[in-house]
Design a protein around this motif. Structure first.
Motif, PDB file in Angstrom:
ATOM      1  N   LEU A 142       0.851  -1.182   0.000  1.00  8.58           N
ATOM      2  CA  LEU A 142       0.000   0.000   0.000  1.00  8.58           C
ATOM      3  C   LEU A 142       0.886   1.231   0.000  1.00  8.58           C
ATOM      4  CD1 LEU A 142      -2.921   1.112   0.546  1.00  8.58           C
ATOM      5  CD2 LEU A 142      -2.395   0.851   2.969  1.00  8.58           C
ATOM      6  N   THR A 143       0.639   2.146  -0.934  1.00  9.90           N
ATOM      7  CA  THR A 143       1.404   3.388  -1.000  1.00  9.90           C
ATOM      8  C   THR A 143       0.436   4.561  -0.969  1.00  9.90           C
ATOM      9  OG1 THR A 143       3.073   2.285  -2.363  1.00  9.90           O
ATOM     10  CG2 THR A 143       3.124   4.692  -2.306  1.00  9.90           C
ATOM     11  N   MET A 144       0.723   5.516  -0.094  1.00 10.11           N
ATOM     12  CA  MET A 144      -0.075   6.734   0.005  1.00 10.11           C
ATOM     13  C   MET A 144       0.854   7.931  -0.066  1.00 10.11           C
ATOM     14  SD  MET A 144      -2.523   5.563   3.127  1.00 10.11           S
ATOM     15  CE  MET A 144      -1.270   4.507   3.870  1.00 10.11           C
ATOM     16  N   ARG A 145       0.368   8.983  -0.669  1.00  9.46           N
ATOM     17  CA  ARG A 145       1.129  10.216  -0.757  1.00  9.46           C
ATOM     18  C   ARG A 145       0.334  11.350  -0.125  1.00  9.46           C
ATOM     19  NH1 ARG A 145       2.558   6.811  -4.143  1.00  9.46           N
ATOM     20  NH2 ARG A 145       0.790   6.836  -5.534  1.00  9.46           N
ATOM     21  N   ASP A 146       1.047  12.250   0.536  1.00 11.81           N
ATOM     22  CA  ASP A 146       0.442  13.387   1.240  1.00 11.81           C
ATOM     23  C   ASP A 146      -0.684  12.906   2.145  1.00 11.81           C
ATOM     24  OD1 ASP A 146       2.169  15.231   0.010  1.00 11.81           O
ATOM     25  OD2 ASP A 146       0.902  15.266  -1.771  1.00 11.81           O
ATOM     26  N   ALA A 147      -0.313  12.179   3.158  1.00 12.38           N
ATOM     27  CA  ALA A 147      -1.275  11.539   4.065  1.00 12.38           C
ATOM     28  C   ALA A 147      -1.213  12.167   5.449  1.00 12.38           C
ATOM     29  CB  ALA A 147      -0.981  10.049   4.153  1.00 12.38           C
ATOM     30  N   TRP A 148      -2.299  11.971   6.172  1.00 11.61           N
ATOM     31  CA  TRP A 148      -2.394  12.324   7.584  1.00 11.61           C
ATOM     32  C   TRP A 148      -2.555  11.023   8.351  1.00 11.61           C
ATOM     33  CZ3 TRP A 148      -6.104  11.639  11.383  1.00 11.61           C
ATOM     34  CH2 TRP A 148      -5.975  12.422  12.533  1.00 11.61           C
ATOM     35  N   VAL A 149      -1.796  10.852   9.432  1.00 12.97           N
ATOM     36  CA  VAL A 149      -1.775   9.602  10.192  1.00 12.97           C
ATOM     37  C   VAL A 149      -2.412   9.812  11.559  1.00 12.97           C
ATOM     38  CG1 VAL A 149      -0.306   7.769  11.115  1.00 12.97           C
ATOM     39  CG2 VAL A 149       0.419   9.034   9.088  1.00 12.97           C
ATOM     40  N   TRP A 150      -3.370   8.929  11.908  1.00 15.00           N
ATOM     41  CA  TRP A 150      -3.964   8.966  13.245  1.00 15.00           C
ATOM     42  C   TRP A 150      -3.002   8.263  14.196  1.00 15.00           C
ATOM     43  CZ3 TRP A 150      -9.031  10.420  14.993  1.00 15.00           C
ATOM     44  CH2 TRP A 150      -9.289  10.081  16.312  1.00 15.00           C
ATOM     45  N   ASP A 151      -2.222   9.030  14.913  1.00 13.33           N
ATOM     46  CA  ASP A 151      -1.278   8.477  15.878  1.00 13.33           C
ATOM     47  C   ASP A 151      -0.932   9.591  16.855  1.00 13.33           C
ATOM     48  OD1 ASP A 151       0.838   7.447  17.338  1.00 13.33           O
ATOM     49  OD2 ASP A 151       1.824   6.571  15.592  1.00 13.33           O
ATOM     50  N   MET A 152      -1.438   9.482  18.072  1.00  6.70           N
ATOM     51  CA  MET A 152      -1.265  10.573  19.035  1.00  6.70           C
ATOM     52  C   MET A 152       0.169  10.714  19.523  1.00  6.70           C
ATOM     53  SD  MET A 152      -3.347   9.340  22.343  1.00  6.70           S
ATOM     54  CE  MET A 152      -2.888   7.953  23.332  1.00  6.70           C
ATOM     55  N   TYR A 153       1.018   9.737  19.258  1.00  9.63           N
ATOM     56  CA  TYR A 153       2.398   9.808  19.723  1.00  9.63           C
ATOM     57  C   TYR A 153       3.368  10.359  18.678  1.00  9.63           C
ATOM     58  CZ  TYR A 153       0.462   7.111  23.510  1.00  9.63           C
ATOM     59  OH  TYR A 153      -0.306   6.708  24.561  1.00  9.63           O
ATOM     60  N   ARG A 154       2.878  10.623  17.468  1.00  5.28           N
ATOM     61  CA  ARG A 154       3.742  11.203  16.426  1.00  5.28           C
ATOM     62  C   ARG A 154       3.803  12.712  16.601  1.00  5.28           C
ATOM     63  NH1 ARG A 154       4.451   8.178  11.539  1.00  5.28           N
ATOM     64  NH2 ARG A 154       4.931  10.155  10.592  1.00  5.28           N
ATOM     65  N   PRO A 155       4.983  13.307  16.537  1.00  7.60           N
ATOM     66  CA  PRO A 155       5.062  14.771  16.630  1.00  7.60           C
ATOM     67  C   PRO A 155       4.505  15.450  15.383  1.00  7.60           C
ATOM     68  CG  PRO A 155       7.238  13.826  16.313  1.00  7.60           C
ATOM     69  CD  PRO A 155       6.292  12.683  16.479  1.00  7.60           C
ATOM     70  N   ALA A 156       4.602  14.800  14.228  1.00  7.92           N
ATOM     71  CA  ALA A 156       4.075  15.347  12.973  1.00  7.92           C
ATOM     72  C   ALA A 156       3.196  14.278  12.321  1.00  7.92           C
ATOM     73  CB  ALA A 156       5.210  15.733  12.033  1.00  7.92           C
ATOM     74  N   ARG A 157       1.930  14.606  12.127  1.00  9.73           N
ATOM     75  CA  ARG A 157       1.015  13.614  11.565  1.00  9.73           C
ATOM     76  C   ARG A 157       0.892  13.684  10.046  1.00  9.73           C
ATOM     77  NH1 ARG A 157      -0.481  13.972  16.755  1.00  9.73           N
ATOM     78  NH2 ARG A 157      -1.521  15.958  16.718  1.00  9.73           N
ATOM     79  N   PHE A 158       1.343  14.764   9.436  1.00  4.10           N
ATOM     80  CA  PHE A 158       1.322  14.845   7.975  1.00  4.10           C
ATOM     81  C   PHE A 158       2.615  14.238   7.448  1.00  4.10           C
ATOM     82  CE2 PHE A 158      -1.731  18.127   9.029  1.00  4.10           C
ATOM     83  CZ  PHE A 158      -2.723  17.897   8.088  1.00  4.10           C
ATOM     84  N   VAL A 159       2.480  13.295   6.514  1.00  2.00           N
ATOM     85  CA  VAL A 159       3.657  12.658   5.934  1.00  2.00           C
ATOM     86  C   VAL A 159       3.574  12.712   4.411  1.00  2.00           C
ATOM     87  CG1 VAL A 159       4.196  11.140   7.871  1.00  2.00           C
ATOM     88  CG2 VAL A 159       2.568  10.399   6.170  1.00  2.00           C
ATOM     89  N   LYS A 160       4.727  12.864   3.789  1.00  2.00           N
ATOM     90  CA  LYS A 160       4.779  12.982   2.334  1.00  2.00           C
ATOM     91  C   LYS A 160       4.468  11.659   1.639  1.00  2.00           C
ATOM     92  CE  LYS A 160       7.551  14.741  -1.387  1.00  2.00           C
ATOM     93  NZ  LYS A 160       8.619  15.616  -1.779  1.00  2.00           N
ATOM     94  N   THR A 161       5.082  10.577   2.095  1.00  2.00           N
ATOM     95  CA  THR A 161       4.871   9.264   1.488  1.00  2.00           C
ATOM     96  C   THR A 161       4.810   8.205   2.582  1.00  2.00           C
ATOM     97  OG1 THR A 161       6.136   9.930  -0.466  1.00  2.00           O
ATOM     98  CG2 THR A 161       5.754   7.588  -0.183  1.00  2.00           C
ATOM     99  N   VAL A 162       3.842   7.291   2.439  1.00  2.00           N
ATOM    100  CA  VAL A 162       3.704   6.174   3.364  1.00  2.00           C
ATOM    101  C   VAL A 162       3.676   4.904   2.530  1.00  2.00           C
ATOM    102  CG1 VAL A 162       2.248   5.054   5.080  1.00  2.00           C
ATOM    103  CG2 VAL A 162       2.315   7.552   4.952  1.00  2.00           C
ATOM    104  N   ARG A 163       4.465   3.909   2.934  1.00  2.34           N
ATOM    105  CA  ARG A 163       4.439   2.602   2.294  1.00  2.34           C
ATOM    106  C   ARG A 163       4.199   1.562   3.375  1.00  2.34           C
ATOM    107  NH1 ARG A 163       8.673  -1.266   1.057  1.00  2.34           N
ATOM    108  NH2 ARG A 163       7.877  -2.692  -0.508  1.00  2.34           N
ATOM    109  N   VAL A 164       3.157   0.770   3.175  1.00  5.49           N
ATOM    110  CA  VAL A 164       2.796  -0.264   4.138  1.00  5.49           C
ATOM    111  C   VAL A 164       2.813  -1.603   3.409  1.00  5.49           C
ATOM    112  CG1 VAL A 164       0.976  -1.132   5.657  1.00  5.49           C
ATOM    113  CG2 VAL A 164       1.304   1.340   5.396  1.00  5.49           C
ATOM    114  N   VAL A 165       3.463  -2.586   4.012  1.00 10.22           N
ATOM    115  CA  VAL A 165       3.430  -3.959   3.508  1.00 10.22           C
ATOM    116  C   VAL A 165       2.781  -4.783   4.604  1.00 10.22           C
ATOM    117  CG1 VAL A 165       4.792  -5.922   2.730  1.00 10.22           C
ATOM    118  CG2 VAL A 165       5.473  -3.602   2.095  1.00 10.22           C
ATOM    119  N   THR A 166       1.695  -5.496   4.257  1.00 15.33           N
ATOM    120  CA  THR A 166       0.950  -6.215   5.284  1.00 15.33           C
ATOM    121  C   THR A 166       0.339  -7.505   4.759  1.00 15.33           C
ATOM    122  OG1 THR A 166      -0.844  -6.037   6.907  1.00 15.33           O
ATOM    123  CG2 THR A 166      -1.151  -4.881   4.826  1.00 15.33           C
ATOM    124  N   PHE A 167       0.238  -8.471   5.635  1.00 14.00           N
ATOM    125  CA  PHE A 167      -0.463  -9.721   5.349  1.00 14.00           C
ATOM    126  C   PHE A 167      -1.902  -9.647   5.855  1.00 14.00           C
ATOM    127  CE2 PHE A 167       3.929 -11.021   5.141  1.00 14.00           C
ATOM    128  CZ  PHE A 167       3.941 -11.924   4.101  1.00 14.00           C
TER     129      PHE A 167
END
Length: 111
Positions: A59-84
Motif C-alpha cells: 500500500l502506497t499513500m502520498r500526502d497523508a495524515w496519520v492517526w497516531d497521538m504519539y507522532r510529533p508530525a502527523r502529515f507525511v509525504k509518502t507512506v508505504r505499508v506492507v501487510t499480510f
C-alpha cells in the motif's frame, strides 16, 4: 506521574487528535485503515502480491495524515505499508454544497 495522571494525559491527547481529524478530514478523499494505523489521503495505491503462495498487500499513500497521538508530525509525504492483514479503503463522501448548521454571533455562517 500517577496512573490517573497518565490516563488523563492520554485522554486529552486522544481528544486533541480527534479534533484535529474533524478539522482536516474534509480535505481528503480516502480513509485507509490497516491493522496498525488509520490514514487520510488523496492518493492511495493498493497492489496485491503473491510470493510462494503467500498473499500480501503493498500500500502506497502520498500526502497523508496519520492517526497516531504519539507522532510529533502527523502529515507525511509518502507512506508505504506492507501487510499480510486486511486493508480497508473507503472513499469519503464529498457533498457538492455544505449547508451551514448555525448562525455565528458575528452575523455570518458557521459550518
Amino acid at each position: 506521574m500517577s496512573a490517573e495522571d497518565l490516563e488523563n494525559f492520554e485522554t486529552e491527547m486522544e481528544l486533541k487528535l480527534y479534533r484535529e481529524y474533524k478539522d482536516i478530514a474534509a480535505q481528503f478523499n480516502y480513509v485507509v485503515e490497516t491493522e496498525r494505523r488509520f490514514y487520510l489521503t488523496n492518493d492511495v495505491d493498493l497492489v496485491p502480491r503473491n510470493t510462494d503462495g503467500e498473499v500480501y498487500f503493498e500500500l502506497t499513500m502520498r500526502d497523508a495524515w496519520v492517526w497516531d497521538m504519539y507522532r510529533p508530525a502527523r502529515f507525511v509525504k509518502t507512506v508505504r505499508v506492507v501487510t499480510f492483514k486486511d486493508v480497508n479503503i473507503e472513499e469519503l463522501d464529498k457533498p457538492d454544497l455544505a449547508m451551514p448548521d448555525k448562525m455565528s454571533g458575528e452575523g455570518g455562517f458557521r459550518a
